[in-house]
Design an enzyme around this catalytic site. Structure first.
Site, PDB file in Angstrom:
ATOM      1  N   GLU A   1      56.348  11.190  51.812  1.00 24.07           N
ATOM      2  CA  GLU A   1      55.300  10.161  51.854  1.00 24.07           C
ATOM      3  C   GLU A   1      55.709   9.004  50.950  1.00 24.07           C
ATOM      4  O   GLU A   1      55.999   9.208  49.770  1.00 24.07           O
ATOM      5  CB  GLU A   1      53.967  10.755  51.405  1.00 24.07           C
ATOM      6  CG  GLU A   1      52.871   9.746  51.114  1.00 24.07           C
ATOM      7  CD  GLU A   1      52.489   8.915  52.321  1.00 24.07           C
ATOM      8  OE1 GLU A   1      52.585   7.671  52.220  1.00 24.07           O
ATOM      9  OE2 GLU A   1      52.101   9.496  53.360  1.00 24.07           O
TER      10      GLU A   1
ATOM     11  N   PRO B   1      54.650  -0.430  56.349  1.00 25.35           N
ATOM     12  CA  PRO B   1      55.715   0.489  55.938  1.00 25.35           C
ATOM     13  C   PRO B   1      56.179   1.444  57.026  1.00 25.35           C
ATOM     14  O   PRO B   1      57.216   2.090  56.873  1.00 25.35           O
ATOM     15  CB  PRO B   1      55.081   1.253  54.761  1.00 25.35           C
ATOM     16  CG  PRO B   1      53.611   1.097  54.933  1.00 25.35           C
ATOM     17  CD  PRO B   1      53.403  -0.236  55.583  1.00 25.35           C
TER      18      PRO B   1
ATOM     19  N   HIS C   1      45.543  16.662  63.801  1.00 20.02           N
ATOM     20  CA  HIS C   1      46.441  17.478  62.980  1.00 20.02           C
ATOM     21  C   HIS C   1      46.844  18.776  63.680  1.00 20.02           C
ATOM     22  O   HIS C   1      48.000  19.206  63.587  1.00 20.02           O
ATOM     23  CB  HIS C   1      45.790  17.768  61.625  1.00 20.02           C
ATOM     24  CG  HIS C   1      45.713  16.559  60.748  1.00 20.02           C
ATOM     25  ND1 HIS C   1      44.544  16.147  60.147  1.00 20.02           N
ATOM     26  CD2 HIS C   1      46.659  15.654  60.388  1.00 20.02           C
ATOM     27  CE1 HIS C   1      44.784  15.043  59.447  1.00 20.02           C
ATOM     28  NE2 HIS C   1      46.052  14.728  59.578  1.00 20.02           N
TER      29      HIS C   1
ATOM     30  N   ASP D   1      54.312  11.933  61.257  1.00 19.91           N
ATOM     31  CA  ASP D   1      52.865  11.726  61.129  1.00 19.91           C
ATOM     32  C   ASP D   1      52.643  10.348  60.510  1.00 19.91           C
ATOM     33  O   ASP D   1      52.173  10.212  59.385  1.00 19.91           O
ATOM     34  CB  ASP D   1      52.279  12.839  60.254  1.00 19.91           C
ATOM     35  CG  ASP D   1      50.769  12.775  60.148  1.00 19.91           C
ATOM     36  OD1 ASP D   1      50.159  11.898  60.791  1.00 19.91           O
ATOM     37  OD2 ASP D   1      50.186  13.602  59.413  1.00 19.91           O
ATOM     38  N   SER D   2      53.003   9.330  61.261  1.00 18.82           N
ATOM     39  CA  SER D   2      53.045   7.977  60.719  1.00 18.82           C
ATOM     40  C   SER D   2      51.752   7.214  60.967  1.00 18.82           C
ATOM     41  O   SER D   2      50.923   7.605  61.794  1.00 18.82           O
ATOM     42  CB  SER D   2      54.200   7.198  61.357  1.00 18.82           C
ATOM     43  OG  SER D   2      53.946   7.010  62.739  1.00 18.82           O
ATOM     44  N   THR D   3      51.616   6.113  60.253  1.00 19.13           N
ATOM     45  CA  THR D   3      50.573   5.153  60.567  1.00 19.13           C
ATOM     46  C   THR D   3      51.021   4.349  61.786  1.00 19.13           C
ATOM     47  O   THR D   3      52.064   4.610  62.378  1.00 19.13           O
ATOM     48  CB  THR D   3      50.319   4.216  59.378  1.00 19.13           C
ATOM     49  OG1 THR D   3      51.562   3.590  59.007  1.00 19.13           O
ATOM     50  CG2 THR D   3      49.781   4.978  58.179  1.00 19.13           C
ATOM     51  N   ASP D   4      50.227   3.361  62.178  1.00 17.01           N
ATOM     52  CA  ASP D   4      50.577   2.518  63.315  1.00 17.01           C
ATOM     53  C   ASP D   4      51.859   1.731  63.017  1.00 17.01           C
ATOM     54  O   ASP D   4      52.251   1.582  61.856  1.00 17.01           O
ATOM     55  CB  ASP D   4      49.430   1.557  63.633  1.00 17.01           C
ATOM     56  CG  ASP D   4      48.194   2.289  64.153  1.00 17.01           C
ATOM     57  OD1 ASP D   4      48.343   3.447  64.588  1.00 17.01           O
ATOM     58  OD2 ASP D   4      47.097   1.707  64.125  1.00 17.01           O
TER      59      ASP D   4
END
Length: 277
Positions: free
Chosen positions: A106, A162, A62, A155-158
């Site tokens: 989000e 989605p 972060h 700040d995404s997921t892999d």
């Protein structure tokens, strides 16, 4: 009986942590969510079986995804965070006194709701009056807002589920239009040990769109390979030309002005991934 959580990081690689307690498990409209209390890393957020953040090492990720671009920009006032429903990036952005507004886009409200309940040290800034929470598609939000933000943090997921659309040229071009004339985008771009081809692809897309494109790294113990990359696209400011002596000291655990400079010194194999034509 011992309880372990195992993340399948690759078809030939797994990562396991010993679990004290399962705090919540929820099937959301978008993904499977779990928050576990572990012995080694404290509470951990898991989405679709992939570890997203832990209380013990979240500060590395972060701080680096936020402070490097915000200290590169001369006067960031409006910041958009896409993803990041745990709130860690919001917390770090609000350490910058120039920031007047943070929009958190989000797609899954369950991430925010459960992070507030079970991850209070990470989500502590989500109720700050400067924060606007938009539950919905970050791609759609970007396309509907032009010339509005100084910094956009992806700040995404892999790149599965989605988050797939957040790793495309169309999205990065839309972010360019969403940024002001001196704006900056930064995206988390995965592990060079696992996602080398993806990193190279993203680097090429950024270079086609942004006049200044730079990569930097940090060490996140619970992420695949521990070495993590970030890719920055800037319309005006070069992050390597920042006068580190002018960077104010804020409360951090990983980021320092010296780390800002050092993060752009890439191991040769990582540099080769970013530079390959």
């Amino acid at each position: 009986m011992e309880l372990w959580f195992t993340e399948h990081q690759d078809e030939n690689l797994r990562f396991s942590i010993k679990v004290k307690e399962t705090l919540v498990v929820e099937k959301t409209p978008y993904q499977h969510l779990a928050i576990l209390d572990s012995y080694q890393f404290g509470r951990v957020l898991v989405l679709d079986g992939i570890l997203q953040t832990t209380e013990k090492d979240e500060f590395v990720y972060h701080e680096m995804i936020v402070h490097v671009p915000l200290f590169t920009h001369k006067n960031p006032k409006d910041v958009l965070i896409i993803g990041g429903g745990d709130g860690g990036s919001v917390r770090e952005v609000l350490k910058h006194s120039s920031v007047e507004r943070v929009v958190l886009a989000e797609i899954d409200e369950a991430v925010i709701r459960n992070s507030k309940k079970y991850l209070p040290t990470i989500s502590s800034a989500l109720d700050d009056p400067r924060v606007e929470i938009m539950i919905g598609d970050g791609i759609k939000y970007v396309n509907e807002h032009k010339n509005e933000f100084d910094v956009v943090i992806v700040d995404s997921t892999d790149p599965i589920g989605p988050a797939v659309g957040l790793f495309t040229s169309d999205f990065y071009r839309a972010v360019y239009e969403c940024l002001r004339e001196d704006g900056i985008i930064v995206a988390q771009t995965e592990s060079p040990f696992i996602y080398g081809k993806l990193i190279n692809k993203i680097s090429k897309m950024f270079k086609e769109i942004y006049p200044i494109t730079k990569a930097y790294i940090a060490t996140v113990p619970t992420y695949p390979g521990s070495l993590w990359t970030f890719t920055m696209g800037s319309k005006k400011y070069d992050p390597e030309e920042v006068d580190i002596n002018s960077i104010p000291r804020i409360q951090t655990k990983y980021y320092t002005p010296e780390i800002h400079k050092a993060a752009f010194v890439l191991p040769k194999f990582v540099k080769d991934i970013f530079d390959e034509v």
